[in-house]
Design a protein around this motif. Structure first.
Motif, PDB file in Angstrom:
ATOM      1  N   LEU A   5      -7.375  62.154 -44.766  1.00 56.80           N
ATOM      2  CA  LEU A   5      -6.949  60.790 -44.257  1.00 56.80           C
ATOM      3  C   LEU A   5      -8.111  60.155 -43.520  1.00 56.80           C
ATOM      4  O   LEU A   5      -8.509  58.972 -44.000  1.00 56.80           O
ATOM      5  CB  LEU A   5      -5.881  60.889 -43.375  1.00 56.80           C
ATOM      6  CG  LEU A   5      -5.494  59.422 -43.200  1.00 56.80           C
ATOM      7  CD1 LEU A   5      -4.923  58.620 -44.517  1.00 56.80           C
ATOM      8  CD2 LEU A   5      -4.206  59.589 -42.072  1.00 56.80           C
ATOM      9  N   LEU A   6      -8.702  60.812 -42.904  1.00 62.32           N
ATOM     10  CA  LEU A   6     -10.209  60.034 -42.089  1.00 62.32           C
ATOM     11  C   LEU A   6     -11.052  60.133 -42.854  1.00 62.32           C
ATOM     12  O   LEU A   6     -11.903  59.098 -42.995  1.00 62.32           O
ATOM     13  CB  LEU A   6     -10.424  61.380 -40.978  1.00 62.32           C
ATOM     14  CG  LEU A   6      -9.586  61.218 -39.704  1.00 62.32           C
ATOM     15  CD1 LEU A   6     -10.165  62.272 -38.778  1.00 62.32           C
ATOM     16  CD2 LEU A   6      -9.340  59.924 -38.888  1.00 62.32           C
ATOM     17  N   PHE A   7     -11.291  61.004 -43.905  1.00 60.34           N
ATOM     18  CA  PHE A   7     -12.632  60.890 -44.986  1.00 60.34           C
ATOM     19  C   PHE A   7     -12.231  59.877 -45.696  1.00 60.34           C
ATOM     20  O   PHE A   7     -12.970  58.985 -46.211  1.00 60.34           O
ATOM     21  CB  PHE A   7     -12.750  62.163 -45.823  1.00 60.34           C
ATOM     22  CG  PHE A   7     -13.706  62.915 -45.159  1.00 60.34           C
ATOM     23  CD1 PHE A   7     -14.808  62.765 -45.223  1.00 60.34           C
ATOM     24  CD2 PHE A   7     -13.199  64.484 -44.774  1.00 60.34           C
ATOM     25  CE1 PHE A   7     -16.001  63.696 -44.626  1.00 60.34           C
ATOM     26  CE2 PHE A   7     -14.214  65.195 -44.258  1.00 60.34           C
ATOM     27  CZ  PHE A   7     -15.447  64.814 -44.283  1.00 60.34           C
ATOM     28  N   SER A   8     -10.881  59.397 -46.260  1.00 57.36           N
ATOM     29  CA  SER A   8     -10.438  58.184 -46.843  1.00 57.36           C
ATOM     30  C   SER A   8     -10.947  56.919 -46.273  1.00 57.36           C
ATOM     31  O   SER A   8     -11.249  55.728 -46.863  1.00 57.36           O
ATOM     32  CB  SER A   8      -9.041  58.438 -47.356  1.00 57.36           C
ATOM     33  OG  SER A   8      -8.291  58.127 -46.373  1.00 57.36           O
ATOM     34  N   LEU A   9     -10.585  57.071 -44.682  1.00 56.01           N
ATOM     35  CA  LEU A   9     -10.963  55.991 -44.106  1.00 56.01           C
ATOM     36  C   LEU A   9     -12.528  55.406 -44.092  1.00 56.01           C
ATOM     37  O   LEU A   9     -12.932  54.344 -43.576  1.00 56.01           O
ATOM     38  CB  LEU A   9     -10.400  56.175 -42.790  1.00 56.01           C
ATOM     39  CG  LEU A   9      -8.844  55.966 -42.710  1.00 56.01           C
ATOM     40  CD1 LEU A   9      -8.256  56.159 -41.327  1.00 56.01           C
ATOM     41  CD2 LEU A   9      -8.364  54.614 -42.905  1.00 56.01           C
ATOM     42  N   LEU A  10     -13.116  56.488 -44.414  1.00 55.64           N
ATOM     43  CA  LEU A  10     -14.783  56.319 -44.373  1.00 55.64           C
ATOM     44  C   LEU A  10     -15.085  56.193 -46.063  1.00 55.64           C
ATOM     45  O   LEU A  10     -16.283  56.408 -46.463  1.00 55.64           O
ATOM     46  CB  LEU A  10     -15.460  57.484 -43.880  1.00 55.64           C
ATOM     47  CG  LEU A  10     -15.136  57.469 -42.423  1.00 55.64           C
ATOM     48  CD1 LEU A  10     -15.871  58.705 -41.989  1.00 55.64           C
ATOM     49  CD2 LEU A  10     -15.979  56.195 -41.702  1.00 55.64           C
ATOM     50  N   GLY A  11     -14.303  55.672 -46.781  1.00 58.68           N
ATOM     51  CA  GLY A  11     -14.298  55.415 -48.215  1.00 58.68           C
ATOM     52  C   GLY A  11     -14.554  56.571 -49.108  1.00 58.68           C
ATOM     53  O   GLY A  11     -14.899  56.680 -50.349  1.00 58.68           O
ATOM     54  N   LYS A  12     -14.008  57.913 -48.986  1.00 57.32           N
ATOM     55  CA  LYS A  12     -14.064  58.931 -49.747  1.00 57.32           C
ATOM     56  C   LYS A  12     -12.421  59.585 -49.866  1.00 57.32           C
ATOM     57  O   LYS A  12     -11.971  60.340 -49.170  1.00 57.32           O
ATOM     58  CB  LYS A  12     -15.171  60.109 -48.756  1.00 57.32           C
ATOM     59  CG  LYS A  12     -16.198  59.744 -48.370  1.00 57.32           C
ATOM     60  CD  LYS A  12     -17.119  59.660 -49.577  1.00 57.32           C
ATOM     61  CE  LYS A  12     -18.613  59.001 -48.799  1.00 57.32           C
ATOM     62  NZ  LYS A  12     -19.487  58.782 -49.858  1.00 57.32           N
ATOM     63  N   PRO A  13     -12.064  59.431 -51.171  1.00 60.78           N
ATOM     64  CA  PRO A  13     -10.929  59.889 -51.406  1.00 60.78           C
ATOM     65  C   PRO A  13     -10.720  61.237 -51.557  1.00 60.78           C
ATOM     66  O   PRO A  13     -11.929  61.929 -51.728  1.00 60.78           O
ATOM     67  CB  PRO A  13     -10.547  59.195 -52.744  1.00 60.78           C
ATOM     68  CG  PRO A  13     -11.750  58.661 -53.247  1.00 60.78           C
ATOM     69  CD  PRO A  13     -12.680  58.428 -52.062  1.00 60.78           C
ATOM     70  N   GLY A  14      -9.443  61.942 -51.139  1.00 59.68           N
ATOM     71  CA  GLY A  14      -9.640  63.281 -51.314  1.00 59.68           C
ATOM     72  C   GLY A  14      -8.519  63.940 -51.914  1.00 59.68           C
ATOM     73  O   GLY A  14      -8.182  63.530 -52.874  1.00 59.68           O
ATOM     74  N   SER A  15      -7.871  65.255 -51.393  1.00 60.02           N
ATOM     75  CA  SER A  15      -6.915  65.966 -52.140  1.00 60.02           C
ATOM     76  C   SER A  15      -5.511  65.108 -52.412  1.00 60.02           C
ATOM     77  O   SER A  15      -4.964  65.481 -53.757  1.00 60.02           O
ATOM     78  CB  SER A  15      -6.745  67.258 -51.277  1.00 60.02           C
ATOM     79  OG  SER A  15      -6.097  66.807 -50.118  1.00 60.02           O
ATOM     80  N   PHE A  16      -5.093  64.609 -51.483  1.00 61.00           N
ATOM     81  CA  PHE A  16      -3.946  63.765 -51.771  1.00 61.00           C
ATOM     82  C   PHE A  16      -3.856  62.464 -51.794  1.00 61.00           C
ATOM     83  O   PHE A  16      -2.990  61.355 -52.162  1.00 61.00           O
ATOM     84  CB  PHE A  16      -2.790  64.109 -50.889  1.00 61.00           C
ATOM     85  CG  PHE A  16      -3.106  63.415 -49.434  1.00 61.00           C
ATOM     86  CD1 PHE A  16      -2.586  62.314 -49.010  1.00 61.00           C
ATOM     87  CD2 PHE A  16      -3.782  64.098 -48.352  1.00 61.00           C
ATOM     88  CE1 PHE A  16      -2.821  61.872 -47.679  1.00 61.00           C
ATOM     89  CE2 PHE A  16      -4.232  63.916 -47.386  1.00 61.00           C
ATOM     90  CZ  PHE A  16      -3.488  62.831 -46.896  1.00 61.00           C
TER      91      PHE A  16
END
Length: 794
Positions: A5-16
């Motif tokens: 979730l934190l990576f997505s907030l930095l513009g990096k989508p992840g596993s879910f």
């Protein structure tokens, strides 16, 4: 899960957290990890990450752009994002330390950045879509501050301050050194003629056409057009002062420093102070070093024909030359006669033949052209446009009125450029919601720059309807289409080179449109144009616009997409086109930088006064010389009619010349000189005083009243006919001479009475004292007023 979730907030989508291509982030519901309510909350949170991703992508893509304003925008947005990144880091540190985490808590911590990143995303989107640069960016950022969110207002003000620092650096270079610090054409001042280099030593550069306002780049929320005009003047004045070695850099350094942090009131006051100071410096040089009043007096004495002895001697020496048709050799002889006269100013005086018209081949020089709005000078062409809105326009105007009444030929070679979405527009920015659906080139004939009365020749291309030409008129009531022609065989929008030739002769207007059909890149050949469209119709310019001595202003405007002007030329007729020496003009050399005040346009107007007065002065001299001859040889009563007509003619000529010279020009000149001497170094005000003199004299010389001017010169022609008649007196029979003399007298009396009645009516309607003086001079013994009374039985 938190790390994803934190990576997505930095513009990096992840596993879910997923992203399809460049679409917004979303939670993958197929994993069945979260409830429907949790998915909605998480999608709301990760939208912040998507906005951050897009903003960060913009920063990486544009932070190395040549635009200083774009780099400043990237730097300032990156500075704002630093706090966001620090917040994400703290959230992770808190979790690692306390091992507790809730979505609701995260939602509360990130809530301020919902609106911040959304607004930053909107900002960079608009900036990219509309290619915003320079002051356009500052203006747009200012509009974003119109919100009730204090955090957003504060952030946008920080961004504006950093972008304004770029403008400050550019202003500092211009205001202190007269230099443009701009590699991407986004400063509020632009260099028009790229071939004009910085003036070195005493080399003259053109004040009006080297630099102009880049109107599209002015941040109008911060700098008004009036203040921008003053900024333009200051830099141009600095360049002049530096070239004259009268300028010292420390003059205004401390003042300019105070505008580093923008304050509207302080900014305007400082610009006003520097504007006045530079104006005074410039006026001081012009007055003391370049002897302003001495040069003005020379203009008055010679070009305005006040020095009677000079012209008496000149006409005496040149009598035989002026009685013959003009040739280049004869013109050289006239100039040689001036050099023989014992006057100090002889080396600055020269006679030329003024031919109405101009010729801008490839626009290598922009002399006597006024550049308006979004215009760019490139190699071999002048590019007009594109427009920022449907009512926006760009164009060029001749700053000298051109003679059209007696006929003219004009040719414009041009190219309609294609839709700017399909090509890269170097040097332009377009900020508009609705792009124009048409491109219009308008050739304008107008009385003044306000265009209250105008004739428009429009060449139009509409995306769906094709191309056409129309002739329209504008009055104070509105606009009206007189003629309209559909062009089936011509498509302006294809990018071909076109040539429009307009010919006006004997109240008949004809147009010839040519098309190369050789592709968009062929701009070098204009002699291969084949005739495509030709129209001819009856038309009178003076019916729709007020002409000044048969002259009006000319211009070309562009609405919509871009238009390339490749050449523009015109040949007109002089006012007295049937005279041997029509267009003879006495020119007085005005040196730089004195020419910045006594501008070429003002010099041309004063030379027009010479062309107006010299035929009257010339015929006055010939009548005076003829009187000596008649009194010596023809006192016999059988030539009484010849002597009586001579008396009438000389009285008429003396009356007009005395009125023009003594009652009008001398009075207005003295008034102008007194105003100049009382003016406290305001350069622009001094230019206005000179302009006021020219306008006042033009009005009182009837230059705006064609009927009176034509009547006056018709009477002058009667005087010339009389002089030609008396030259045959030794060779023709007396009865023939008296018969022709009587015919001239009858025609003269009719023409004179018509003019006398016209001036009488004008004097009653305007109540001008000078007109009453003219009537007194013309009717000094009451003869004509008594004649009118007898005709109407008064």
């Amino acid at each position: 899960m938190l790390h994803d979730l934190l990576f997505s907030l930095l513009g990096k989508p992840g596993s879910f957290i997923r992203q399809d291509n460049d679409s917004p982030f979303y939670v993958d519901e197929s994993l069945q990890i979260f409830s429907r309510c949790e998915v909605i909350v998480l999608n709301n949170i990760i939208s912040i990450g998507y906005n951050y991703q897009q903003v960060d992508k913009f920063l990486k893509e544009f932070q190395e752009q040549p635009s200083a304003y774009i780099r400043a925008l990237c730097y300032s947005i990156d500075y704002v994002l630093q706090e966001y990144r620090q917040l994400i880091l703290r959230i992770e540190q808190d979790y690692l330390r306390e091992k507790t985490f809730t979505v609701a808590q995260l939602n509360i911590q990130l809530a301020p950045y919902q609106s911040i990143l959304l607004n930053l995303f909107t900002t960079i989107t608009i900036t990219k879509q509309h290619d915003l640069r320079g002051g356009q960016i500052i203006d747009y950022l200012h509009e974003r501050t119109h919100t009730g969110n204090p955090n957003l207002v504060n952030i946008y003000n920080q961004i504006i301050n950093i972008c304004y620092s770029v403008l400050y650096q550019q202003l500092q270079q211009w205001l202190l050194y007269g230099q443009i610090l701009d590699t991407f054409e986004e400063f509020i001042i632009q260099r028009i003629d790229e071939k004009k280099q910085h003036n070195q030593g005493n080399q003259e550069y053109n004040w009006d056409t080297s630099f102009t306002l880049n109107v599209q780049m002015i941040p109008l929320h911060y700098i008004s057009l009036q203040v921008a005009e003053k900024i333009l003047f200051i830099g141009k004045a600095v360049k002049v002062l530096k070239s004259q070695q009268e300028y010292y850099i420390p003059d205004n350094v401390e003042q300019i420093k105070y505008i580093e942090h923008f304050n509207q009131f302080q900014f305007n006051n400082i610009i006003d102070d520097v504007y006045r100071f530079k104006g005074k410096q410039l006026v001081k040089i012009i007055q003391e070093k370049y002897k302003l009043f001495e040069n003005l007096d020379n203009l008055f004495q010679f070009v305005l024909i006040h020095n009677g002895n000079f012209f008496q001697n000149f006409l005496q020496e040149s009598y035989s030359i002026l009685s013959l048709p003009q040739t280049q050799y004869a013109l050289q002889e006239l100039n040689l006669n001036i050099s023989k006269l014992d006057i100090e100013q002889a080396d600055k005086l020269s006679l030329i033949i003024h031919n109405n018209g101009f010729d801008y081949k490839n626009f290598n020089s922009l002399n006597n052209l006024q550049i308006k709005n979004n215009v760019l000078k490139t190699v071999n062409i002048l590019r007009l446009g594109p427009s920022r809105s449907k009512d926006d326009w760009s164009g060029v105007f001749r700053d000298l009125k051109q003679s059209i009444e007696n006929g003219f030929t004009m040719q414009v070679v041009f190219k309609f450029k294609q839709n700017y979405q399909k090509q890269q527009l170097s040097g332009y920015s377009v900020l508009q919601t609705d792009q124009p659906k048409s491109t219009v080139m308008v050739i304008i004939f107008c009385s003044d720059q306000q265009e209250d009365q105008a004739v428009y020749l429009k060449l139009v291309h509409e995306d769906q309807k094709g191309s056409y030409i129309s002739l329209e008129i504008k009055t104070r009531v509105g606009e009206e289409i007189l003629y309209k022609w559909k062009l089936d065989d011509v498509n302006f929008q294809e990018g071909d080179l076109h040539s429009l030739k307009v010919v006006y002769q004997n109240d008949e207007l004809s147009m010839i449109l040519n098309d190369t059909n050789q592709g968009a890149d062929n701009i070098s050949r204009t002699d291969t144009l084949k005739q495509s469209t030709w129209v001819k119709f009856q038309f009178k310019f003076q019916k729709y616009i007020q002409l000044e001595l048969g002259r009006c202003l000319l211009g070309i405007k562009c609405f919509g997409y871009m238009i390339d002007l490749c050449s523009w030329k015109m040949i007109g007729s002089n006012f007295l086109s049937d005279s041997y020496w029509s267009g003879l003009t006495l020119k007085y050399q005005i040196d730089y930088p004195l020419s910045l005040l006594i501008t070429p346009a003002l010099q041309e107007k004063i030379q027009l006064f010479f062309r107006y007065l010299f035929p009257i002065k010339h015929v006055q001299y010939e009548l005076q010389q003829l009187w000596i001859k008649l009194n010596r040889k023809y006192k016999d009563i059988k030539y009484r009619s010849v002597l009586v007509l001579h008396s009438q003619l000389i009285n008429m000529v003396n009356a007009f010349y005395s009125y023009f010279q003594m009652d009008i020009i001398s009075v207005q000149w003295e008034r102008m000189i007194n105003r100049l001497k009382n003016e406290d170094g305001n350069f622009e005000m001094m230019k206005k005083i000179l302009s006021d003199f020219e306008i006042s004299v033009s009005n009182q010389l009837f230059l705006n009243l064609q009927q009176i001017v034509k009547s006056i010169f018709s009477l002058v022609k009667f005087a010339n006919k009389y002089i030609e008649l008396t030259q045959r007196i030794d060779f023709d029979k007396q009865i023939n001479i008296n018969k022709e003399c009587l015919k001239i007298k009858v025609e003269f009396d009719d023409q004179f009475m018509a003019l006398f009645n016209l001036i009488t009516l004008l004097s009653k309607s305007t109540n001008q004292l000078s007109l009453f003086q003219l009537l007194t001079r013309l009717d000094y013994n009451g003869y004509y007023s008594n004649k009118i009374s007898q005709e109407f039985n008064i």
